[in-house]
Design a protein around this motif. Structure first.
Motif, PDB file in Angstrom:
ATOM      1  N   SER A 142       0.921  -1.175   0.028  1.00 57.70           N
ATOM      2  CA  SER A 142      -0.139   0.089   0.143  1.00 57.70           C
ATOM      3  C   SER A 142       0.799   1.185  -0.083  1.00 57.70           C
ATOM      4  CB  SER A 142      -1.027  -0.102   1.183  1.00 57.70           C
ATOM      5  OG  SER A 142      -0.300  -0.063   2.257  1.00 57.70           O
ATOM      6  N   ILE A 194      -1.624   3.573 -10.830  1.00 57.36           N
ATOM      7  CA  ILE A 194      -2.681   3.753  -9.653  1.00 57.36           C
ATOM      8  C   ILE A 194      -1.760   4.088  -8.467  1.00 57.36           C
ATOM      9  CG2 ILE A 194      -2.831   1.476  -9.147  1.00 57.36           C
ATOM     10  CD1 ILE A 194      -5.675   2.108  -8.341  1.00 57.36           C
ATOM     11  N   SER A 241      -1.192   5.360  -4.352  1.00 59.01           N
ATOM     12  CA  SER A 241      -1.505   4.525  -3.061  1.00 59.01           C
ATOM     13  C   SER A 241      -2.985   5.076  -2.563  1.00 59.01           C
ATOM     14  CB  SER A 241      -0.588   4.900  -1.841  1.00 59.01           C
ATOM     15  OG  SER A 241      -0.161   6.251  -1.720  1.00 59.01           O
ATOM     16  N   SER A 242      -3.244   6.401  -3.197  1.00 59.34           N
ATOM     17  CA  SER A 242      -4.793   6.972  -2.814  1.00 59.34           C
ATOM     18  C   SER A 242      -5.854   6.265  -3.597  1.00 59.34           C
ATOM     19  CB  SER A 242      -4.719   8.398  -2.796  1.00 59.34           C
ATOM     20  OG  SER A 242      -4.563   8.714  -4.232  1.00 59.34           O
ATOM     21  N   GLY A 243      -5.364   5.485  -4.733  1.00 60.23           N
ATOM     22  CA  GLY A 243      -6.295   5.013  -5.421  1.00 60.23           C
ATOM     23  C   GLY A 243      -6.594   5.851  -6.976  1.00 60.23           C
ATOM     24  N   THR A 244      -5.922   6.917  -7.049  1.00 60.66           N
ATOM     25  CA  THR A 244      -6.083   7.728  -8.115  1.00 60.66           C
ATOM     26  C   THR A 244      -5.454   7.076  -9.363  1.00 60.66           C
ATOM     27  OG1 THR A 244      -5.973   9.882  -6.795  1.00 60.66           O
ATOM     28  CG2 THR A 244      -5.513  10.066  -9.308  1.00 60.66           C
ATOM     29  N   THR A 245      -6.153   6.907 -10.409  1.00 56.67           N
ATOM     30  CA  THR A 245      -5.622   6.097 -11.629  1.00 56.67           C
ATOM     31  C   THR A 245      -5.333   7.321 -12.715  1.00 56.67           C
ATOM     32  OG1 THR A 245      -7.920   6.251 -12.535  1.00 56.67           O
ATOM     33  CG2 THR A 245      -7.172   4.247 -11.055  1.00 56.67           C
ATOM     34  N   SER A 257      -6.849  -1.658 -11.446  1.00 54.27           N
ATOM     35  CA  SER A 257      -7.635  -1.588 -10.274  1.00 54.27           C
ATOM     36  C   SER A 257      -6.557  -2.556  -9.121  1.00 54.27           C
ATOM     37  CB  SER A 257      -8.965  -2.257 -10.127  1.00 54.27           C
ATOM     38  OG  SER A 257      -8.808  -3.578 -10.650  1.00 54.27           O
ATOM     39  N   GLN A 258      -6.792  -2.398  -8.043  1.00 56.34           N
ATOM     40  CA  GLN A 258      -6.068  -3.166  -7.098  1.00 56.34           C
ATOM     41  C   GLN A 258      -6.729  -3.717  -5.742  1.00 56.34           C
ATOM     42  OE1 GLN A 258      -2.518  -0.707  -6.005  1.00 56.34           O
ATOM     43  NE2 GLN A 258      -3.969   0.841  -4.910  1.00 56.34           N
ATOM     44  N   ASP A 259      -6.317  -4.698  -5.258  1.00 57.83           N
ATOM     45  CA  ASP A 259      -6.827  -5.355  -4.016  1.00 57.83           C
ATOM     46  C   ASP A 259      -5.755  -5.268  -2.896  1.00 57.83           C
ATOM     47  OD1 ASP A 259      -7.860  -6.878  -1.940  1.00 57.83           O
ATOM     48  OD2 ASP A 259      -8.872  -8.198  -3.374  1.00 57.83           O
ATOM     49  N   ASN A 260      -5.904  -4.460  -2.097  1.00 57.29           N
ATOM     50  CA  ASN A 260      -4.649  -4.201  -1.432  1.00 57.29           C
ATOM     51  C   ASN A 260      -4.607  -5.415  -0.321  1.00 57.29           C
ATOM     52  OD1 ASN A 260      -3.906  -1.886  -2.304  1.00 57.29           O
ATOM     53  ND2 ASN A 260      -4.614  -0.457  -0.562  1.00 57.29           N
TER      54      ASN A 260
END
Length: 118
Positions: A30, A51, A53-57, A70-73
């Motif tokens: 993360s 992407i 660490s805040s999820g901004t792509t 996308s990611q699954d932390n």
């Protein structure tokens, strides 16, 4: 030891879909930016999607509207959903993890091949 292992590549016809995965281990997932790059024969490696660490792509113009990162932390896994594939998407796809999107000092996977036929 940091490891990035891509999977999900293959051969599809134009218009088809593939979902790439990148399983990461050996670091605090993360804390890092993650990205997908690709390299076609005879061409330079190019950024596809990223992407932070805040999820901004962010996406390359050539894949906007067709690819989704996308990611699954919880699973330390990065994904790239690729729809409406075109022959020009044919390339080796690599995932990368780095402290920032300059990608300097990043960790790279071994790549997974995507081939799109017309």
């Amino acid at each position: 030891q940091v490891q990035l292992v891509e999977s999900g590549g293959g051969s599809v016809q134009a218009g088809g879909s593939l979902r790439l995965s990148c399983a990461a281990s050996g670091y605090t997932y993360s804390d890092y930016c993650m990205g997908w790059f690709r390299q076609a024969p005879g061409k330079e490696r190019e950024g596809v999607a990223a992407i932070d660490s805040s999820g901004t792509t962010s996406y390359a113009d050539s894949v906007k509207g067709r690819f989704t990162i996308s990611q699954d932390n919880a699973k330390n896994t990065l994904y790239l959903q690729m729809n409406s594939l075109k022959p020009e998407d044919t390339a080796m796809y690599y995932c990368v993890a780095a402290p920032d999107m300059g990608w300097v000092g990043g960790y790279w996977g071994q790549g997974t091949q995507v081939t799109v036929s017309s």
